[in-house]
Design an enzyme around this catalytic site. Structure first.
Site, PDB file in Angstrom:
ATOM      1  N   CYS A 146     -10.518  -3.034  -4.462  1.00  0.00           N
ATOM      2  CA  CYS A 146      -9.577  -4.102  -4.830  1.00  0.00           C
ATOM      3  C   CYS A 146     -10.327  -5.338  -5.309  1.00  0.00           C
ATOM      4  O   CYS A 146      -9.898  -6.005  -6.254  1.00  0.00           O
ATOM      5  CB  CYS A 146      -8.657  -4.445  -3.668  1.00  0.00           C
ATOM      6  SG  CYS A 146      -7.414  -3.171  -3.390  1.00  0.00           S
ATOM      7  N   CYS A 164      -3.968   0.521  -2.572  1.00  0.00           N
ATOM      8  CA  CYS A 164      -3.812  -0.669  -1.729  1.00  0.00           C
ATOM      9  C   CYS A 164      -2.762  -1.619  -2.302  1.00  0.00           C
ATOM     10  O   CYS A 164      -2.449  -1.582  -3.498  1.00  0.00           O
ATOM     11  CB  CYS A 164      -5.125  -1.433  -1.628  1.00  0.00           C
ATOM     12  SG  CYS A 164      -6.422  -0.573  -0.730  1.00  0.00           S
ATOM     13  N   CYS A 189     -10.372  -4.576   0.170  1.00  0.00           N
ATOM     14  CA  CYS A 189     -11.457  -3.586   0.155  1.00  0.00           C
ATOM     15  C   CYS A 189     -12.302  -3.780  -1.109  1.00  0.00           C
ATOM     16  O   CYS A 189     -11.949  -4.545  -2.024  1.00  0.00           O
ATOM     17  CB  CYS A 189     -10.875  -2.168   0.212  1.00  0.00           C
ATOM     18  SG  CYS A 189     -10.160  -1.608  -1.344  1.00  0.00           S
ATOM     19  N   GLU A 237      -2.912  -4.808  -2.937  1.00  0.00           N
ATOM     20  CA  GLU A 237      -3.398  -5.722  -3.982  1.00  0.00           C
ATOM     21  C   GLU A 237      -3.383  -5.047  -5.345  1.00  0.00           C
ATOM     22  O   GLU A 237      -2.951  -5.622  -6.346  1.00  0.00           O
ATOM     23  CB  GLU A 237      -4.830  -6.171  -3.678  1.00  0.00           C
ATOM     24  CG  GLU A 237      -4.993  -6.911  -2.375  1.00  0.00           C
ATOM     25  CD  GLU A 237      -5.370  -5.983  -1.221  1.00  0.00           C
ATOM     26  OE1 GLU A 237      -4.750  -4.909  -1.089  1.00  0.00           O
ATOM     27  OE2 GLU A 237      -6.279  -6.353  -0.455  1.00  0.00           O
ATOM     28  N   ASN A 256       0.846  -1.196   0.000  1.00  0.00           N
ATOM     29  CA  ASN A 256       0.000   0.000   0.000  1.00  0.00           C
ATOM     30  C   ASN A 256       0.881   1.245   0.000  1.00  0.00           C
ATOM     31  O   ASN A 256       1.915   1.309   0.674  1.00  0.00           O
ATOM     32  CB  ASN A 256      -0.992   0.003   1.160  1.00  0.00           C
ATOM     33  CG  ASN A 256      -0.407  -0.289   2.532  1.00  0.00           C
ATOM     34  OD1 ASN A 256       0.639  -0.908   2.651  1.00  0.00           O
ATOM     35  ND2 ASN A 256      -1.083   0.149   3.571  1.00  0.00           N
ATOM     36  N   GLU A 275       0.372   5.200   0.529  1.00  0.00           N
ATOM     37  CA  GLU A 275      -0.608   6.192   0.987  1.00  0.00           C
ATOM     38  C   GLU A 275      -0.287   7.588   0.468  1.00  0.00           C
ATOM     39  O   GLU A 275       0.811   7.838  -0.066  1.00  0.00           O
ATOM     40  CB  GLU A 275      -0.663   6.168   2.524  1.00  0.00           C
ATOM     41  CG  GLU A 275      -1.144   4.804   3.017  1.00  0.00           C
ATOM     42  CD  GLU A 275      -1.392   4.745   4.510  1.00  0.00           C
ATOM     43  OE1 GLU A 275      -0.896   5.624   5.254  1.00  0.00           O
ATOM     44  OE2 GLU A 275      -2.086   3.803   4.932  1.00  0.00           O
TER      45      GLU A 275
END
Ligand code: THU
Length: 133
Positions: free
Chosen positions: A96, A60, A93, A62, A49, A51
């Site tokens: 994703c 993210c 999430c 993934e 991830n 940010e």
């Protein structure tokens, strides 16, 4: 098996996701997440991830792994593992899950910080999806 999934078991994939996690860029949440994407040709792409101060710009782990692989010309995938430094399993999430559905990644391996994991089918994590997969 019609691909090289057997060459790497899911425990190894979870381990690779766990190792990748240290590269997570997480100045806001502090939650390190790593992913490892197994391609049908046996290659593996990791992701973390990343940010952003504008929180919505965060990517993210993934999606980072999927976008790295697709950028390298890969389109066929067997499984994706995701691991964080939480005690509990981490689940992808919604965004994703939709990206995982786009590339029809059939199995999602969710792990915890100690290396325990569970395998889910994409259909379990994204039922009644907008598109067929
Ligand atoms: N995150 C992931 O990288 N993958 C998930 O499956 C869930 C959440 C990240 C996004 C953000 O950087 C942090 O975890 C907290 O939500």
């Amino acid at each position: 098996m019609n691909d090289k999934r057997t060459q790497m078991d899911y425990k190894q994939l979870v381990d690779l996701a766990g190792k990748a996690r240290k590269f997570a860029y997480v100045p806001y949440s502090g939650l390190h997440v790593g992913a490892a994407l197994l391609c049908s040709d046996g290659s593996v792409y990791t992701g973390v991830n990343v940010e952003n101060v504008s929180y919505g710009a965060t990517n993210c782990a993934e999606r980072t792994a999927v976008f790295k692989a697709v950028s390298d010309g890969k389109r066929d995938f067997s499984a994706i593992a995701v691991v964080s430094d939480m005690d509990d399993l981490i689940y992808p999430c919604g965004i994703c899950r939709q990206v995982i559905a786009e590339f029809k990644i059939p199995e999602i391996v969710v792990g915890d910080r100690k290396g325990s994991y569970r395998v889910h089918k994409l259909k379990e994590l994204l039922p009644h999806a907008f598109t067929e997969f």
